[in-house]
Design a protein around this motif. Structure first.
Motif, short mmCIF file in Angstrom:
data_model
loop_
_atom_site.label_atom_id
_atom_site.label_comp_id
_atom_site.label_asym_id
_atom_site.label_seq_id
_atom_site.Cartn_x
_atom_site.Cartn_y
_atom_site.Cartn_z
N THR A 121 -155.78 4.06 29.31
CA THR A 121 -155.75 2.68 29.78
C THR A 121 -154.31 2.28 30.07
O THR A 121 -153.37 2.83 29.51
CB THR A 121 -156.32 1.70 28.73
OG1 THR A 121 -155.45 1.63 27.60
CG2 THR A 121 -157.72 2.12 28.29
N GLN A 122 -154.16 1.30 30.93
CA GLN A 122 -152.82 0.80 31.23
C GLN A 122 -152.20 0.17 29.99
O GLN A 122 -151.00 0.32 29.73
CB GLN A 122 -152.88 -0.22 32.37
CG GLN A 122 -151.52 -0.68 32.86
CD GLN A 122 -151.62 -1.71 33.96
OE1 GLN A 122 -152.02 -2.84 33.71
NE2 GLN A 122 -151.26 -1.31 35.19
N ASP A 123 -153.00 -0.54 29.20
CA ASP A 123 -152.48 -1.16 27.99
C ASP A 123 -151.88 -0.12 27.05
O ASP A 123 -150.82 -0.34 26.44
CB ASP A 123 -153.58 -1.93 27.26
CG ASP A 123 -153.92 -3.25 27.93
OD1 ASP A 123 -153.14 -3.70 28.80
OD2 ASP A 123 -154.97 -3.84 27.59
N ALA A 124 -152.56 1.02 26.91
CA ALA A 124 -152.06 2.07 26.02
C ALA A 124 -150.76 2.66 26.57
O ALA A 124 -149.83 2.97 25.80
CB ALA A 124 -153.11 3.16 25.84
N GLN A 125 -150.67 2.83 27.87
CA GLN A 125 -149.45 3.36 28.46
C GLN A 125 -148.28 2.38 28.30
O GLN A 125 -147.15 2.79 28.01
CB GLN A 125 -149.69 3.71 29.93
CG GLN A 125 -150.62 4.90 30.10
CD GLN A 125 -151.02 5.15 31.55
OE1 GLN A 125 -150.85 4.30 32.41
NE2 GLN A 125 -151.57 6.33 31.81
N VAL A 126 -148.55 1.09 28.45
CA VAL A 126 -147.52 0.08 28.21
C VAL A 126 -147.07 0.12 26.74
O VAL A 126 -145.87 0.07 26.43
CB VAL A 126 -148.05 -1.33 28.57
CG1 VAL A 126 -147.09 -2.41 28.08
CG2 VAL A 126 -148.24 -1.45 30.08
N ALA A 127 -148.04 0.24 25.83
CA ALA A 127 -147.72 0.31 24.40
C ALA A 127 -146.86 1.53 24.09
O ALA A 127 -145.98 1.47 23.23
CB ALA A 127 -149.00 0.34 23.58
N MET A 212 -143.47 -0.62 33.49
CA MET A 212 -143.75 -0.50 32.06
C MET A 212 -142.45 -0.39 31.27
O MET A 212 -142.31 -0.98 30.19
CB MET A 212 -144.63 0.73 31.80
CG MET A 212 -146.03 0.63 32.35
SD MET A 212 -146.97 2.15 32.04
CE MET A 212 -148.50 1.79 32.93
N ALA A 213 -141.50 0.37 31.80
CA ALA A 213 -140.21 0.51 31.14
C ALA A 213 -139.49 -0.83 31.05
O ALA A 213 -138.94 -1.18 30.00
CB ALA A 213 -139.35 1.53 31.90
N ARG A 214 -139.50 -1.59 32.14
CA ARG A 214 -138.84 -2.89 32.12
C ARG A 214 -139.47 -3.82 31.10
O ARG A 214 -138.77 -4.58 30.41
CB ARG A 214 -138.91 -3.53 33.51
CG ARG A 214 -138.02 -2.85 34.55
CD ARG A 214 -138.19 -3.49 35.92
NE ARG A 214 -137.84 -4.90 35.90
CZ ARG A 214 -138.06 -5.74 36.91
NH1 ARG A 214 -138.67 -5.28 38.00
NH2 ARG A 214 -137.71 -7.00 36.83
N LEU A 215 -140.79 -3.78 30.96
CA LEU A 215 -141.47 -4.61 29.97
C LEU A 215 -141.04 -4.25 28.55
O LEU A 215 -141.06 -5.09 27.65
CB LEU A 215 -142.99 -4.45 30.10
CG LEU A 215 -143.62 -5.02 31.38
CD1 LEU A 215 -145.09 -4.63 31.46
CD2 LEU A 215 -143.49 -6.54 31.41
N ALA A 216 -140.64 -2.99 28.36
CA ALA A 216 -140.21 -2.52 27.04
C ALA A 216 -138.70 -2.63 26.85
O ALA A 216 -138.16 -2.20 25.84
CB ALA A 216 -140.65 -1.07 26.83
#
Length: 248
Positions: A121-127, A212-216
Motif C-alpha cells: 500500500t502507499q501508506d505502508a511505503q510512506v511509513a 514520500m521522502a519529502r514527507l519524511a
C-alpha cells in the motif's frame, strides 16, 4: 491471512539463495557493498528486509556495523546460520514500522532488490520512509534500489509481462494500473507437475518516492541507473536513489 513469515516462509527460505543465485555473484554484490560502505563511513548501517544476508554479511565483513529488520523468521534463521551471521543483529518485524532493537543513529539505511515493493500500500511505503528517517542520524542517507515499472511493455488490453521462460520454469508479472498493484507469478515443473506461487507487490514511480521522502523530511541527493553510478535516463529500467536527512 498471511502466515507468520509473510510470503517468505520456510518453503521459500529453504531455496531462496539458490533461486536467486545470480544476485549472489560477486559482480552483483560488490558494487552494492562498495557504495554502502562508502556512505556508512565510520557509522552504522541498517538494512530493511535483510533476508538471508546477501548484502549485510559482506558489508559486515568490510567492518561496517550492520543491523537488520526482517519479517520472516525463516529468512533470518538462514542468515544466522551463515559465517558471520551472529555478528548481524536482526529485529523481527515489518520494516515499515518496526524500530531496530538497540539501534543507534544509523549513517545509512538501505532497501535493495525491489524490496520497497513488498509493501503493498502507499501508506505502508510512506511509513517506511518515516521509519528510515527515524533511524538516521543527521546527514545520514536512505538508499533504495528498485525497478522502474514496465508499463510501456503493456499493449492495450494486456496486463501480463513475462520475465522468465524455460522448460521447467515460467515467471510473469501482472499489473493493475488503477491501483499500482503488481503480482509476480512463478510456475515451476517438479516431477512432471506444475507448482504455482504468487507474491503481491505495489510498484512505485521515482517521483512518487521523492514525494514520500519529502514527507519524511528527507531530500534527494543522488539517483543512478545502477550501483556503478550510470546516469539515470528515461530508458533506465531500474534506479538506485539516495535521500539525505538534513543536518539541522
Amino acid at each position: 491471512m498471511l502466515p507468520e513469515d509473510g510470503h517468505f516462509a520456510e518453503d521459500v527460505a529453504a531455496t531462496y539463495d539458490e533461486s536467486s543465485a545470480d544476485m549472489f555473484r560477486p559482480e552483483a554484490v560488490d558494487p552494492v557493498v562498495d557504495l554502502l560502505a562508502d556512505l556508512a563511513g565510520d557509522g552504522e548501517a541498517l538494512e530493511f528486509g535483510i533476508g538471508t544476508g546477501r548484502i549485510a554479511l559482506p558489508l559486515s565483513r568490510r567492518g561496517v556495523p550492520v543491523r537488520g529488520i526482517e519479517m520472516s523468521r525463516a529468512m533470518a534463521s538462514r542468515l544466522r546460520e551463515k559465517p558471520g551471521g551472529d555478528a548481524v543483529p536482526v529485529t523481527i518485524g515489518d520494516f515499515a514500522t518496526t524500530h531496530a532493537e538497540d539501534a543507534r543513529s544509523a549513517a545509512v539505511v538501505y532497501l535493495v532488490f525491489n524490496t520497497i515493493n513488498n509493501l503493498t500500500t502507499q501508506d505502508a511505503q510512506v511509513a517506511c520512509f518515516h521509519n528510515a528517517a527515524a533511524h538516521l542520524r543527521p546527514g545520514g542517507r536512505f538508499v533504495i534500489e528498485v525497478g522502474v515499472p514496465d508499463l510501456r511493455l503493456l499493449p492495450p488490453g494486456q496486463t501480463a509481462v513475462p520475465f522468465h521462460i524455460s522448460p521447467t520454469r515460467w515467471a510473469f508479472d501482472t499489473y493493475d494500473v488503477a491501483t499500482q498493484a503488481l503480482s509476480s507469478h512463478y510456475v515451476t515443473i517438479v516431477d512432471g507437475r506444475a507448482e504455482h506461487r504468487s507474491i503481491p507487490f505495489r510498484y512505485v514511480w521515482p517521483a512518487e518516492l521523492d514525494l514520500m521522502a519529502r514527507l519524511a523530511g528527507l531530500r534527494l541527493r543522488d539517483r543512478w541507473e545502477d550501483w556503478h553510478g550510470k546516469p539515470f535516463t528515461g530508458e533506465s529500467t531500474q534506479h538506485v536513489s539516495v535521500w539525505e536527512k538534513p543536518l539541522d
